[in-house]
Design an enzyme around this catalytic site. Structure first.
Site, PDB file in Angstrom:
ATOM      1  CE1 TYR A 127      29.616  -9.537  96.464  1.00 52.38           C
ATOM      2  CE2 TYR A 127      28.463  -8.236  98.122  1.00 52.38           C
ATOM      3  CZ  TYR A 127      28.598  -8.666  96.818  1.00 52.38           C
ATOM      4  OH  TYR A 127      27.718  -8.235  95.863  1.00 52.38           O
ATOM      5  CB  SER A 149      27.480  -4.569  96.583  1.00 58.57           C
ATOM      6  OG  SER A 149      26.738  -4.914  97.740  1.00 58.57           O
TER       7      SER A 149
END
Length: 244
Positions: free
Chosen positions: A146, A133
């Site tokens: 995350y 990501s």
């Protein structure tokens, strides 16, 4: 094999691979939507194996790979996609939430790669694509658990690429920006989610969020022979976010 294939980027990737003629093993912890999706693929003539399981559980992760090799005789491509996206800063996140995201996004990716590499070594190599990501490359607000978990994906891609390059196994990662998956759309109904998404969308130079199919195309490239001299790369699919 594509983990986390019932929804979002995993589903879009499986659909693209199917159109390209791949024989698929799709996995997810959510059984009903996974089986329904597999039935849709079979109606188009695609050969599909399904495995319902939790990538963070060692037995399940091994069973996923075994199902692929027993059905098709080999594993050529692994897309380690399964993950969860908790939203919160370090004060909001609990230790339990940290453990959950590290188990699935971190340990689950490690186990998928571990058993995937074991299978690929038996047949002369293959290609692995890890889902990282922009949060696994640069810091972002409200990604206290995350983001670090996605740094695991980035690190795994780089380290495993070096470990196994001379054995015919390529390992790369994609780093999507904010993508309009079902999970991201759900954030609009969470406390602070709509404001967070509006702010993040504005940070993407292209002025919009990405689509799952756009990430799937990048994954397919890295998995294919067109990327035969690419390993250890982290490819942003982020509308220019990381170029700033």
């Amino acid at each position: 094999m594509i983990t986390g294939a019932a929804y979002g980027i995993g589903r879009a990737t499986a659909a693209l691979f199917a159109r390209e003629g791949a024989r698929l093993t799709v996995t997810d912890i959510q059984g009903e939507p996974l089986l329904a999706f597999a039935d849709e693929l079979r109606e188009t003539g695609v050969d599909v194996e399904t495995v319902i399981g939790d990538v963070s559980r060692e037995d399940d992760a091994r069973r996923m790979i075994t199902a692929a090799t027993e059905r098709f005789g080999r594993l050529d491509v692994l897309v380690a996609n399964a993950g969860i996206i908790p939203l919160g800063d370090v004060q909001e996140m609990t230790a339990a939430a940290w453990d959950d995201v590290m188990a699935i996004d971190g340990r689950g990716m490690f186990l998928s790669c571990k058993f995937g590499i074991e299978a690929m070594l038996a047949t002369g190599g293959g290609s692995i694509v890890c889902l990282s990501s922009i949060s696994g490359v640069a810091g972002q607000k409200r990604q206290a658990a995350y983001g670090p978990a996605k740094f695991v994906a980035t690190g795994l891609a780089k380290h495993l690429a070096i470990e196994w390059a001379d054995r015919g196994i390529r390992v790369n990662a994609v780093a999507p920006g904010t993508i309009t998956t079902e999970r991201v759309n759900q954030m609009r109904d969470e406390p602070g989610g709509a404001e967070y998404l509006a702010a993040v969308e504005a940070q993407h130079p292209m002025g919009r969020m990405g689509e799952p199919a756009e990430v799937a195309s990048a994954i397919a490239f890295l998995a294919s022979d067109d990327a035969s001299f690419i390993t250890g790369a982290v490819l942003p699919v982020d509308g220019g976010y990381l170029a700033q």
